[in-house]
Design an enzyme around this catalytic site. Structure first.
Site, short mmCIF file in Angstrom:
data_model
loop_
_atom_site.label_atom_id
_atom_site.label_comp_id
_atom_site.label_asym_id
_atom_site.label_seq_id
_atom_site.Cartn_x
_atom_site.Cartn_y
_atom_site.Cartn_z
N ASP A 142 -67.89 45.55 -25.12
CA ASP A 142 -69.04 44.58 -25.02
C ASP A 142 -68.82 43.19 -24.31
O ASP A 142 -69.13 43.05 -23.13
CB ASP A 142 -70.09 44.35 -26.22
CG ASP A 142 -71.10 43.77 -25.98
OD1 ASP A 142 -72.20 44.28 -25.43
OD2 ASP A 142 -71.05 42.33 -26.19
N ALA A 170 -74.32 44.35 -23.67
CA ALA A 170 -73.88 45.53 -22.77
C ALA A 170 -73.86 46.89 -23.73
O ALA A 170 -74.06 47.84 -23.36
CB ALA A 170 -72.63 45.20 -22.28
N ASP A 171 -73.28 46.89 -25.05
CA ASP A 171 -73.40 47.84 -25.80
C ASP A 171 -74.73 48.56 -26.12
O ASP A 171 -74.93 49.73 -25.67
CB ASP A 171 -72.51 47.71 -27.15
CG ASP A 171 -71.24 47.87 -27.20
OD1 ASP A 171 -70.60 48.54 -26.28
OD2 ASP A 171 -70.65 47.27 -27.94
N SER A 172 -75.71 47.67 -26.41
CA SER A 172 -76.85 48.20 -26.86
C SER A 172 -77.67 48.57 -25.61
O SER A 172 -78.27 49.82 -25.56
CB SER A 172 -77.86 47.18 -27.59
OG SER A 172 -77.14 46.59 -28.81
N GLY A 175 -76.38 51.95 -24.45
CA GLY A 175 -76.88 53.04 -25.23
C GLY A 175 -78.53 53.55 -25.01
O GLY A 175 -78.81 54.64 -24.99
#
Length: 397
Positions: A142, A170-172, A175
């Site tokens: 992230d 960025a991760d969330s 997803g």
């Protein structure tokens, strides 16, 4: 605590979740919370040296990411474990993975191979940098995506150097974009009868989350600077000090400005030609901040928030996380959802932030133990108890 009823919205879908850490599991969680049969396929405990990247099994992160899923442990390095996965794929609707692209190819889980096995399968690949290109094999995290995606350059006080966001943006986002793409593919499949490959990456998602800041450069050629707690181009919009703390103020239009001036007891400021439009106020933002905070310093935050609400001026408190969950509106929205865990007892996790009138999301079951549903899922595939015993002996499950 009574057990909540699972959502029925996506109950016809079977999803194989081969992902880990955050981006892929976030994508799978959307399907799980809306009632899909999400099978978390993971390595048997002790096999994967990186199995604790999301923290301990009973930790807050794992509990928040993997509720409503079933767990099947498979050793994909054994032919028996790989064979079980392929049998699952034959009847699955979606497979979500966040392997590096070269790892996926090495495992034989590339889209072309899977599409031949199950033409209706939708493969959702969430990577660090994309499935092709010069960075395709790089491991993505992230904070790296935040840096490369521009976010750290616009976050923080002017001149202090790059600052990461306090959450895994960025991760969330990757997803959630993966889930959006998957839902589009599921809908399109109703017409074509065919699956397809949905791809997103941390880098793309972070750039997309830059939104107006990225468009500012693409359209006008302006490189956005750090603006700290101030809005990049509107003022007064940002964090302002009061007598006993800080509040957020959002004056986004001329009507707001005049109402704001009345709320602080200085209606004459609203007609002052020095400050009578956004461009003039922005040009004089430092001096205007000093003026406003000299007034706000005379009363407490709660007093000012009440005054702003009376005058319909957008404003709000700045909470720590415990204060956030104590807010009456947050409690009304029910975004902290209870679930009963066999070891942890009654806990709460973060619910889906979207409501459906007939088929809402539900947090019905806690994060499973690793392999908790091995016998159940293998029985659904036709394996009997003798087969399961044999597979355990081979180290396949």
């Amino acid at each position: 605590m009574p057990r909540p009823t699972p959502s029925s919205a996506l109950e016809r879908l079977r999803v194989l979740d081969l992902s880990r850490v955050r981006a892929g599991p976030t994508c799978a969680r959307v399907f799980a919370d809306f009632g899909a049969d999400v099978i978390k396929v993971e390595s048997p405990p002790g096999l994967d040296p990186n199995e604790n990247m999301s923290g301990p099994r009973h930790g807050y992160d794992m509990q928040n990411l993997h509720r409503n899923k079933r767990s099947l442990t498979l050793n994909l390095k054994t032919p028996e474990g790989k064979a079980i996965l392929l049998r699952l794929i034959e009847s699955a609707d979606l497979l979500i993975e966040n392997f590096r692209p070269d790892v996926k190819d090495r495992l034989g889980l590339d889209f072309e191979t899977l599409h031949k096995l199950n033409p209706r399968l939708i493969l959702v690949s969430v990577s660090g940098f994309g499935q092709s290109g010069p960075y395709r094999t790089r491991a993505g995290f992230d904070q790296i995506a935040q840096g490369m995606g521009g976010m750290m350059s616009v976050t923080g006080l002017q001149g202090q150097g790059p600052v990461r966001a306090g959450i895994a943006v960025a991760d969330s986002a990757a997803g959630l974009y993966g889930a959006i793409g998957a839902l589009v593919a599921v809908t399109e499949r109703e017409t074509s009868g065919k699956g397809q490959w949905v791809q997103t990456s941390l880098l793309e998602a972070q750039i997309a989350m830059m939104d107006f800041q990225a468009a500012r450069f693409l359209v006008e050629g302006t490189v956005p600077p750090q603006a700290g707690n101030d809005h990049p181009y509107s003022t007064p919009m940002g964090v302002y000090a009061t007598r006993n703390g800080h509040i957020n103020i959002g004056v986004g239009a001329e009507g707001h400005w005049r109402s704001f001036c009345k709320a602080i007891g200085h209606p004459e400021l609203g007609e002052n030609p020095v400050y009578d439009n956004m461009e003039k106020r922005f040009a004089r933002r430092p001096e205007l901040r000093v003026l406003i905070e000299s007034i706000l310093s005379q009363r407490d935050s709660a007093d000012w928030l009440a005054a702003f609400e009376t005058h319909a001026v957008p404003a709000g408190p700045i909470y720590a996380v415990d204060e956030m969950f104590d807010d009456p509106q947050v409690q009304h929205l029910g975004i902290a959802q209870p679930v009963t865990h066999p070891v942890l007892g009654d806990i709460r996790v973060v619910a889906e932030p979207v409501s459906l009138s007939r088929t809402p999301a539900s947090v019905a079951t806690p994060t499973p133990e690793a392999g908790e549903h091995n016998a159940e899922i293998l029985a659904e595939l036709g394996y009997d108890q003798a087969d399961i015993t044999r597979l355990k002996g081979l180290g396949a499950i």
